[in-house]
Motif scaffolding. Structure first.
Motif, PDB file in Angstrom:
ATOM      1  N   UNK A   1      14.933  -4.140   4.663  1.00 59.04           N
ATOM      2  CA  UNK A   1      13.549  -3.995   5.135  1.00 59.04           C
ATOM      3  C   UNK A   1      13.178  -2.547   5.396  1.00 59.04           C
ATOM      4  N   UNK A   2      14.218  -1.724   5.611  1.00 62.78           N
ATOM      5  CA  UNK A   2      14.010  -0.362   6.095  1.00 62.78           C
ATOM      6  C   UNK A   2      14.153  -0.395   7.606  1.00 62.78           C
ATOM      7  N   UNK A   3      15.230   0.191   8.141  1.00 65.05           N
ATOM      8  CA  UNK A   3      15.501   0.059   9.583  1.00 65.05           C
ATOM      9  C   UNK A   3      14.339   0.505  10.459  1.00 65.05           C
ATOM     10  N   UNK A   4      13.552   1.489   9.959  1.00 73.84           N
ATOM     11  CA  UNK A   4      12.438   2.023  10.764  1.00 73.84           C
ATOM     12  C   UNK A   4      11.247   1.062  10.800  1.00 73.84           C
TER      13      UNK A   4
ATOM     14  N   UNK B   1       5.469   2.096  12.032  1.00 73.33           N
ATOM     15  CA  UNK B   1       5.788   1.235  10.885  1.00 73.33           C
ATOM     16  C   UNK B   1       6.550  -0.033  11.296  1.00 73.33           C
ATOM     17  N   UNK B   2       6.819  -0.205  12.606  1.00 67.26           N
ATOM     18  CA  UNK B   2       7.611  -1.371  13.057  1.00 67.26           C
ATOM     19  C   UNK B   2       6.741  -2.629  13.031  1.00 67.26           C
ATOM     20  N   UNK B   3       6.930  -3.412  11.980  1.00 70.23           N
ATOM     21  CA  UNK B   3       6.122  -4.631  11.803  1.00 70.23           C
ATOM     22  C   UNK B   3       6.987  -5.871  11.542  1.00 70.23           C
TER      23      UNK B   3
ATOM     24  N   UNK C   1      19.572   0.958  15.342  1.00 70.92           N
ATOM     25  CA  UNK C   1      18.351   1.281  14.592  1.00 70.92           C
ATOM     26  C   UNK C   1      17.123   1.374  15.501  1.00 70.92           C
ATOM     27  N   UNK C   2      17.353   1.473  16.787  1.00 67.24           N
ATOM     28  CA  UNK C   2      16.221   1.610  17.722  1.00 67.24           C
ATOM     29  C   UNK C   2      15.360   0.368  17.819  1.00 67.24           C
ATOM     30  N   UNK C   3      15.874  -0.776  17.358  1.00 59.57           N
ATOM     31  CA  UNK C   3      15.108  -2.030  17.416  1.00 59.57           C
ATOM     32  C   UNK C   3      15.489  -2.810  18.678  1.00 59.57           C
ATOM     33  N   UNK C   4      14.734  -3.862  18.952  1.00 61.30           N
ATOM     34  CA  UNK C   4      14.946  -4.631  20.184  1.00 61.30           C
ATOM     35  C   UNK C   4      15.824  -5.861  19.941  1.00 61.30           C
TER      36      UNK C   4
ATOM     37  N   UNK D   1      22.916  -6.161   9.467  1.00 58.58           N
ATOM     38  CA  UNK D   1      22.791  -4.756   9.042  1.00 58.58           C
ATOM     39  C   UNK D   1      22.149  -4.690   7.644  1.00 58.58           C
ATOM     40  N   UNK D   2      22.602  -5.538   6.755  1.00 55.07           N
ATOM     41  CA  UNK D   2      22.061  -5.544   5.383  1.00 55.07           C
ATOM     42  C   UNK D   2      20.568  -5.895   5.398  1.00 55.07           C
TER      43      UNK D   2
END
Ligand code: PLP
Length: 455
Positions: free
Chosen positions: A214-217, A140-142, A252-255, A208-209
């Motif tokens: 967006x939904x962190x995932x 779902x990471x878009x 959040x496991x994002x880059x 963070x907000x």
């Protein structure tokens, strides 16, 4: 007109109105440059120009560097300025990549070489998406989050990430959806008596907000320039900002992705701007000072976790361009980087940068129309305002920054400045950038600052 002594149609007194080249401004004439040496450019009209901006913060070693020219010629004599990098390898390319990886202190493990900063941004966005796609084809990471008042390049993808209102405008319908948080601009945004820590905390909670909205995932990553170059005029992040933004991404496991095309490769007084606070990114772009203008070259610096995901997944980066990792580009960039390292030029960036800051602030800090003097290393911006107290900018229709530039480049000053208009939180203001070469001397800083003050 035709038959002018310098051989250019329309060449009058060493000034040319391009007839065949499509450049940015169809109605302007340009001085004709005939030679370059060190900090100077020679013009056809006999004038010598002092280059106080390294072109567009590119020519870090100055012009006409004999060692780099020799290295390029040496590579040419092998007969392989170009190789198809999908099939062949080459020592000089490998050596450049090793030099770049060493420069990150082992934080990065692979290099992707391109021909421009925009292409490097395109590649880094695709790599970021592929990182998640390798693990889950239905990831779902878009979503990408970037900042307002940012510039990441002019190709469709890189422009999509850019928050540069004017450059985006005609192409808005083509640009991909990127989500925005505010710029980090202490001059315009810091509240009264707000500490660095509180300012940074405010920026981190805004990011963070945005993740939560967006939904962190769904978030691929957050992209920013450590020091905003072309869009705002050398606006540095507040200390602690990169670390705080990186923490939000990683929670959040994002880059965490940094665009150091303009601010990197020594320009800000450390090889990489993030090294000032040790906030290593997952992906990073560099350009400009990498090849110092001797060849078109930029790069994506890639951390091990991205490389591993590709390596354990499809085993390839689904990308590739004809002119990537060319030996001739690598030969030039490798020599530029060796010279910079062997001659300890980043030390000179620190020393002359500190002196440049001191001189600019002492000569212009009290000027009623100079609102802000900000930057890092040899990367400084002056923001002009109509009213210093209220920070009200000039009407952009007056073109103040452009006029400052036009006066500086003309006799008797004969010096480059890099003008622009930056928009922060809806307020558009004029600035010029001063970004001398890494070989600049103290006496030359005296000259530059004297000219800036007089102009
Ligand atoms: N990113 C940043 C921060 C830049 O300053 C630039 C160019 O100014 C780019 C990307 C695009 O690089 P290029 O003009 O080489 O495509």
């Amino acid at each position: 007109g035709k038959g002018s002594s310098n051989g250019h149609t329309n060449g009058v007194n060493g000034v040319k109105k391009p007839e065949f080249l499509l450049d940015r401004n169809l109605h302007k004439t340009f001085p004709l440059v005939t030679r370059g040496k060190g900090n100077y450019l020679q013009l056809a009209d006999g004038r010598t120009i002092f280059d106080a901006t390294s072109g567009a913060a590119v020519s870090c070693l100055g012009h006409g560097n004999e060692r780099v020219i020799k290295a390029i010629n040496k590579q040419l004599t092998t007969g392989v300025p170009y190789l198809c990098s999908s099939y062949w390898s080459c020592d000089v390319v490998e050596e450049l990549c090793k030099e770049l990886i060493n420069g990150t202190g082992g934080e990065m493990s692979r290099i992707y070489l391109t021909g421009s900063g925009s292409e490097a941004m395109e590649a880094s966005i695709k790599l970021a998406r592929q990182y998640f796609y390798e693990g889950d084809k239905n990831t779902p990471r878009v979503n990408i989050i970037a900042r307002e008042g940012s510039y990441h390049g002019n190709t469709i993808g890189a422009l999509g990430v850019s928050g540069h209102v004017a450059r985006r405008a005609p192409y808005e319908p083509f640009l991909m959806k990127v989500h925005r948080v505010s710029a980090c601009n202490a001059y315009r945004q810091r509240r009264e008596r707000e500490s660095d820590a509180s300012f940074v905390a405010r920026k981190a909670s805004e990011l963070e907000a945005k993740f939560q909205e967006l939904g962190p995932e769904t978030v691929i990553g957050f992209v920013c320039e450590p020091v905003v170059g072309a869009a705002l005029g050398c606006v540095p992040d507040v200390p602690g900002y990169l670390t705080a933004m990186r923490a939000v991404c990683h929670r959040h496991g994002a880059l965490f992705i940094l665009d150091e095309v303009m601010s990197g490769m020594g320009r800000c007084g450390t090889l990489h701007a993030w090294q000032a606070e040790g906030a290593a990114p997952d992906l990073q772009t560099v350009g400009k000072g990498l090849g110092g203008g001797y060849q078109p070259i930029a790069a994506v610096l890639i951390s091990d976790k991205i490389v591993s995901s590709l390596s354990n997944g499809s085993g390839q980066f689904v990308h590739g361009q004809t002119y990537q990792a060319m030996p001739i580009q690598a030969a030039a960039a490798l020599e530029v980087q060796k010279i910079q390292r062997e001659e300890n030029l980043i030390k000179n960036v620190q020393v002359q940068g500190a002196y440049l800051e001191k001189r600019l602030k002492s000569l212009l800090g009290g000027h009623p129309n100079v609102g802000d003097i900000r930057g890092k290393g040899l990367f400084w911006g002056l923001e002009f305002v109509k009213d210093k107290q209220t920070k009200e900018p000039f009407d952009t229709k007056l073109g103040v920054a452009q006029r400052v530039h036009d006066i500086a480049i003309a006799a008797p000053f004969n010096m480059t400045m890099y003008p622009g208009t930056g928009t922060v939180d809806g307020i558009a203001g004029d600035h010029v950038i001063i970004a001398p070469t890494y070989i600049v001397t103290r006496e030359e800083i005296d000259h530059i600052t004297k000219v800036v003050a007089e102009v």
